[in-house]
Design a protein around this motif. Structure first.
Motif, mmCIF file in Angstrom:
data_model
loop_
_atom_site.group_PDB
_atom_site.id
_atom_site.type_symbol
_atom_site.label_atom_id
_atom_site.label_comp_id
_atom_site.label_asym_id
_atom_site.label_seq_id
_atom_site.Cartn_x
_atom_site.Cartn_y
_atom_site.Cartn_z
ATOM 1 N N THR A 89 31.926 1.972 105.244
ATOM 2 C CA THR A 89 30.735 2.245 106.046
ATOM 3 C C THR A 89 30.249 3.676 105.817
ATOM 4 O O THR A 89 31.010 4.539 105.340
ATOM 5 C CB THR A 89 31.026 2.067 107.550
ATOM 6 O OG1 THR A 89 31.946 3.088 107.943
ATOM 7 C CG2 THR A 89 31.575 0.684 107.851
ATOM 8 N N LYS A 90 29.005 3.902 106.209
ATOM 9 C CA LYS A 90 28.437 5.240 106.098
ATOM 10 C C LYS A 90 29.246 6.224 106.948
ATOM 11 O O LYS A 90 29.517 7.350 106.531
ATOM 12 C CB LYS A 90 26.979 5.236 106.534
ATOM 13 C CG LYS A 90 26.325 6.593 106.448
ATOM 14 C CD LYS A 90 24.875 6.562 106.875
ATOM 15 C CE LYS A 90 24.312 7.971 106.792
ATOM 16 N NZ LYS A 90 23.009 8.087 107.399
ATOM 17 N N LYS A 91 29.660 5.795 108.141
ATOM 18 C CA LYS A 91 30.428 6.671 109.033
ATOM 19 C C LYS A 91 31.765 7.056 108.396
ATOM 20 O O LYS A 91 32.173 8.219 108.443
ATOM 21 C CB LYS A 91 30.670 5.979 110.372
ATOM 22 C CG LYS A 91 31.390 6.858 111.362
ATOM 23 C CD LYS A 91 31.544 6.204 112.708
ATOM 24 C CE LYS A 91 32.310 7.158 113.602
ATOM 25 N NZ LYS A 91 32.489 6.725 114.927
ATOM 26 N N ALA A 92 32.444 6.085 107.777
ATOM 27 C CA ALA A 92 33.728 6.368 107.113
ATOM 28 C C ALA A 92 33.511 7.340 105.955
ATOM 29 O O ALA A 92 34.315 8.257 105.734
ATOM 30 C CB ALA A 92 34.372 5.080 106.631
ATOM 31 N N TRP A 93 32.416 7.156 105.187
ATOM 32 C CA TRP A 93 32.110 8.062 104.070
ATOM 33 C C TRP A 93 31.846 9.474 104.590
ATOM 34 O O TRP A 93 32.312 10.451 104.019
ATOM 35 C CB TRP A 93 30.915 7.537 103.283
ATOM 36 C CG TRP A 93 30.465 8.446 102.177
ATOM 37 C CD1 TRP A 93 29.258 9.040 102.058
ATOM 38 C CD2 TRP A 93 31.228 8.884 101.041
ATOM 39 N NE1 TRP A 93 29.204 9.811 100.932
ATOM 40 C CE2 TRP A 93 30.401 9.734 100.289
ATOM 41 C CE3 TRP A 93 32.506 8.644 100.595
ATOM 42 C CZ2 TRP A 93 30.816 10.338 99.111
ATOM 43 C CZ3 TRP A 93 32.918 9.257 99.418
ATOM 44 C CH2 TRP A 93 32.086 10.084 98.698
ATOM 45 N N GLU A 94 31.114 9.603 105.700
ATOM 46 C CA GLU A 94 30.842 10.915 106.281
ATOM 47 C C GLU A 94 32.135 11.595 106.739
ATOM 48 O O GLU A 94 32.276 12.813 106.603
ATOM 49 C CB GLU A 94 29.848 10.781 107.439
ATOM 50 C CG GLU A 94 28.438 10.484 106.954
ATOM 51 C CD GLU A 94 27.463 10.163 108.082
ATOM 52 O OE1 GLU A 94 27.899 9.971 109.231
ATOM 53 O OE2 GLU A 94 26.255 10.106 107.791
ATOM 54 N N GLU A 95 33.088 10.825 107.250
ATOM 55 C CA GLU A 95 34.372 11.391 107.654
ATOM 56 C C GLU A 95 35.144 11.918 106.437
ATOM 57 O O GLU A 95 35.758 12.991 106.496
ATOM 58 C CB GLU A 95 35.203 10.354 108.405
ATOM 59 C CG GLU A 95 34.697 10.086 109.802
ATOM 60 C CD GLU A 95 35.470 8.982 110.519
ATOM 61 O OE1 GLU A 95 36.568 8.604 110.046
ATOM 62 O OE2 GLU A 95 34.960 8.502 111.548
#
Length: 185
Positions: free
Chosen positions: A54-60
């Motif tokens: 997910t985008k959120k996981a990539w941002e993390e």
């Protein structure tokens, strides 16, 4: 940490290192090439994990990579502090006994320092000397004074592989103190 000194006749003095730290922000000490290299290495290690996330996981993951240098810098600072303490111990022992030999069964992290000392025939004069400028109301604890090639030299030990402006500010502050105290360096 901020250093202050209390002079018996003139009260509270600001530490030279406190002044030099106020001169710059924490970002001045970060080597951008080193930081980017560590960030790249961190991301390469996670490459196989990013497909289909997910985008959120990539941002993390990106945030972790952005901050990877902070932990490594802390480790380097701890190593530098440990080596500084070893050198300080060695110099104090050499002042007490010029024939002192540092004897460690392990490979010594100060071998290069001892080789430098030996190759220059250094005579240690003082270590961890508290000095002050009455005129400017600052003080500090210099690492060492030594005679090198017949000259009295102010020494501030550094374990970094690069120089920063603040290093020059610190030693300039110490030089001002010494000269005001009548010690030409």
């Amino acid at each position: 940490k901020n250093h202050t000194y209390t002079h018996p006749n003139y009260g509270l003095f600001t530490g030279v290192t406190t002044i030099e730290k106020a001169y710059h922000s924490e970002w001045d000490d970060i080597n951008p090439q080193w930081t980017v290299k560590r960030m790249y290495e961190s991301l390469v290690e996670k490459l196989k994990d990013v497909q289909g996330i997910t985008k959120k996981a990539w941002e993390e993951i990106l945030l972790d990579a952005k901050n990877i240098h902070k932990g490594l810098g802390t480790d380097a600072a701890k190593t530098g502090t440990n080596i500084h303490e070893l050198v300080e111990f060695y110099v104090k022992e050499k002042i007490k006994d010029p024939d002192f030999v540092y004897d460690d069964e392990n490979i010594s992290p100060i071998d290069s320092f001892i080789a430098w000392e030996t190759s220059h025939g250094i005579k240690w004069v003082d270590s961890e000397l508290i000095i002050a400028s009455i005129q400017h109301r600052f003080a500090g604890t210099l690492d060492a004074l030594a005679i090198i090639d017949g000259e009295l030299i102010l020494i501030d030990f550094k374990t970094s592989n690069r120089f920063s402006e603040t290093m020059f500010l610190q030693t300039a502050g110490y030089q001002i103190c010494l000269e005001e105290m009548g010690v030409p360096v």
